[in-house]
Design a protein around this motif. Structure first.
Motif, PDB file in Angstrom:
ATOM      1  N   UNK A 165       0.832  -1.205   0.000  1.00  0.00           N
ATOM      2  CA  UNK A 165       0.000   0.000   0.000  1.00  0.00           C
ATOM      3  C   UNK A 165       0.863   1.250   0.000  1.00  0.00           C
ATOM      4  N   UNK A 166       1.933   1.222   0.770  1.00  0.00           N
ATOM      5  CA  UNK A 166       2.819   2.379   0.804  1.00  0.00           C
ATOM      6  C   UNK A 166       3.534   2.542  -0.530  1.00  0.00           C
ATOM      7  N   UNK A 167       3.822   1.440  -1.177  1.00  0.00           N
ATOM      8  CA  UNK A 167       4.442   1.488  -2.503  1.00  0.00           C
ATOM      9  C   UNK A 167       3.501   2.144  -3.513  1.00  0.00           C
ATOM     10  N   UNK A 168       2.194   1.915  -3.353  1.00  0.00           N
ATOM     11  CA  UNK A 168       1.213   2.449  -4.308  1.00  0.00           C
ATOM     12  C   UNK A 168       1.032   3.956  -4.194  1.00  0.00           C
ATOM     13  N   UNK A 280      -2.541   5.154   2.868  1.00  0.00           N
ATOM     14  CA  UNK A 280      -2.247   3.965   2.048  1.00  0.00           C
ATOM     15  C   UNK A 280      -3.331   2.908   2.133  1.00  0.00           C
ATOM     16  N   UNK A 281      -3.990   2.790   3.301  1.00  0.00           N
ATOM     17  CA  UNK A 281      -5.045   1.787   3.460  1.00  0.00           C
ATOM     18  C   UNK A 281      -6.227   2.110   2.552  1.00  0.00           C
ATOM     19  N   UNK A 282      -6.732   3.338   2.636  1.00  0.00           N
ATOM     20  CA  UNK A 282      -7.904   3.736   1.847  1.00  0.00           C
ATOM     21  C   UNK A 282      -7.576   3.787   0.355  1.00  0.00           C
ATOM     22  N   UNK A 305      -5.553   6.336  -8.471  1.00  0.00           N
ATOM     23  CA  UNK A 305      -5.096   6.688  -7.125  1.00  0.00           C
ATOM     24  C   UNK A 305      -5.497   8.121  -6.788  1.00  0.00           C
ATOM     25  N   UNK A 306      -5.546   8.428  -5.512  1.00  0.00           N
ATOM     26  CA  UNK A 306      -5.983   9.753  -5.060  1.00  0.00           C
ATOM     27  C   UNK A 306      -5.097  10.846  -5.650  1.00  0.00           C
ATOM     28  N   UNK A 326      -2.640  16.938   4.452  1.00  0.00           N
ATOM     29  CA  UNK A 326      -3.413  17.799   5.360  1.00  0.00           C
ATOM     30  C   UNK A 326      -4.770  17.175   5.679  1.00  0.00           C
ATOM     31  N   UNK A 327      -5.434  16.638   4.644  1.00  0.00           N
ATOM     32  CA  UNK A 327      -6.756  16.036   4.876  1.00  0.00           C
ATOM     33  C   UNK A 327      -6.651  14.825   5.797  1.00  0.00           C
ATOM     34  N   UNK A 328      -5.662  13.982   5.560  1.00  0.00           N
ATOM     35  CA  UNK A 328      -5.557  12.778   6.378  1.00  0.00           C
ATOM     36  C   UNK A 328      -4.997  13.061   7.769  1.00  0.00           C
ATOM     37  N   UNK A 329      -4.322  14.195   7.944  1.00  0.00           N
ATOM     38  CA  UNK A 329      -3.978  14.659   9.298  1.00  0.00           C
ATOM     39  C   UNK A 329      -5.245  15.078  10.047  1.00  0.00           C
ATOM     40  N   UNK A 330      -6.182  15.653   9.328  1.00  0.00           N
ATOM     41  CA  UNK A 330      -7.478  15.998   9.908  1.00  0.00           C
ATOM     42  C   UNK A 330      -8.160  14.739  10.442  1.00  0.00           C
ATOM     43  N   UNK A 331      -8.067  13.640   9.708  1.00  0.00           N
ATOM     44  CA  UNK A 331      -8.664  12.378  10.155  1.00  0.00           C
ATOM     45  C   UNK A 331      -7.989  11.879  11.434  1.00  0.00           C
ATOM     46  N   UNK A 332      -6.674  12.001  11.511  1.00  0.00           N
ATOM     47  CA  UNK A 332      -5.950  11.614  12.727  1.00  0.00           C
ATOM     48  C   UNK A 332      -6.429  12.451  13.908  1.00  0.00           C
ATOM     49  N   UNK A 333      -6.630  13.743  13.686  1.00  0.00           N
ATOM     50  CA  UNK A 333      -7.117  14.633  14.746  1.00  0.00           C
ATOM     51  C   UNK A 333      -8.504  14.203  15.221  1.00  0.00           C
TER      52      UNK A 333
END
Length: 376
Positions: A165-168, A280-282, A305-306, A326-333
């Protein structure tokens, strides 16, 4: 090294903070000064990444930056966080195998099944040999303690999925490097807050940050001769290390009643780990779903891919990477502030937000085209 630690302790200086500073400094410098040599050799020997179906670049670029990242992490971890190699006997061996496979794939392009076999071997090394496992799901789908064999199987699959996933997501400048930097920072801060027993993992996270920062200096460079990609070598190494730190993070909150390990309680720890690695998961799940929906092989390369979607909106690589991170940091928050809610509800919320981020560029693209048509 131990004599040096004794000297610092006698001087009243915290060895941990010295290791943090030196680990970051040497990690950065080793990568920073290694990459120009790797770039020069790559150009001389024509070891370059050729533009292809999934490529977002139009010219040949050196793609062996992952060698410098391995070199830096291998040396600095051995010196400043050697406890990890004592505790997890197969960790360094796993990194060496991934280095070999990654370099081979970057140079001659290995068959997918050969890479998969190598990833399985590496995962077995670290899961069975070093006993790094997902032992408990903390109530996700009503599951708590997991049987040993099931735990081994789930963890091996998790390692393989995260490595690939990280490779993708390594498709545009700055995305894989920037995201690994953010993930390492989040895990490093978490380990630091969880106490001294986890300090070697904090140092590993800082070493990864130093190596990736130096790599990003060249990866984001506007100077053509300096530009380099991390290649499969770098993406697989970083994917593996982030999977390793992720599973170690979940493991901290399991009550094994060992006298030398402090007890912590956070039932949502697996979901927090998923939130940190949500991109990477999504992205991988989304691409597989789209390919299966279109009745195509899930292994077929495409531009779903996104980051490809954002490029269709005429954004630059840097802006695309910045918006995605930035968007996925929002999800972590969101995951952090809702960490004490029901674990299943939190997981659904995080995955839902993740997929909204994956399809938001599609919506923006449609709205833009609709606006352009109406104006014409």
């Amino acid at each position: 090294m131990k004599n040096f630690e004794l000297f610092l302790n006698n001087s009243g200086i915290s060895i941990f903070y010295v290791k943090i500073g030196l680990g970051f400094l040497f990690s950065f410098l080793i990568t920073f000064f290694s990459i120009p040599t790797i770039t020069k050799i790559s150009r001389r020997k024509n070891l370059m990444d050729e533009p292809g179906v999934r490529s977002s670049h139009l010219r040949k670029i050196p793609n062996l930056g992952g060698i410098a990242i391995f070199y830096s992490i291998g040396i600095c971890t051995s010196v400043f966080a050697y406890e990890l190699f004592d505790l997890y006997k197969f960790l360094f061996a796993s990194l060496v195998v991934l280095l070999y496979v990654g370099v081979m794939d970057d140079i001659v392009v290995m068959r997918a099944y050969k890479k998969l076999v190598a990833q399985i071997i590496v995962s077995v090394f670290i899961v069975i040999g070093s006993d790094i496992r997902i032992r408990n799901l903390f109530g996700i789908c009503g599951i708590y303690q997991i049987n040993y064999l099931v735990s081994v199987l789930i963890t091996i699959i998790t390692f393989i999925i995260l490595i690939n996933a990280f490779n993708l997501i390594d498709g545009i400048d700055g995305l894989a490097g920037g995201y690994s930097l953010v993930c390492s920072a989040l895990f490093g801060i978490s380990y630091y807050r969880l106490g001294p027993y986890n300090y070697p993992l904090v140092i590993l996270s800082v070493i990864i940050i130093g190596a990736v920062l130096a790599f990003l200096y060249y990866n984001l460079s506007n100077y053509r001769a300096a530009k380099i990609f991390m290649g499969d070598t770098g993406s697989m190494l970083l994917g593996f290390l982030l999977a390793f730190t992720c599973i170690c993070f979940i493991d901290i909150f399991i009550d094994r009643q060992l006298p030398y390990i402090p007890r912590y309680h956070l039932k949502s720890s697996p979901v927090i780990a998923v939130a940190i690695l949500i991109l990477p998961i999504v992205d991988t799940l989304n691409v597989i779903i789209v390919r299966l929906w279109n009745k195509k092989s899930p292994f077929l390369a495409d531009k779903n891919h996104i980051h490809h979607k954002l490029l269709k909106l005429d954004l630059t690589h840097r802006r695309s990477s910045f918006y995605i991170i930035s968007y996925y940091l929002f999800i972590v928050a969101v995951a952090y502030f809702l960490r004490h809610t029901d674990v299943n509800l939190l997981l659904i919320t995080i995955l839902l937000l993740g997929f909204i981020g994956a399809y938001l560029p599609d919506l923006l693209y449609l709205l833009r085209n609709k606006t352009l048509k109406s104006n014409n």
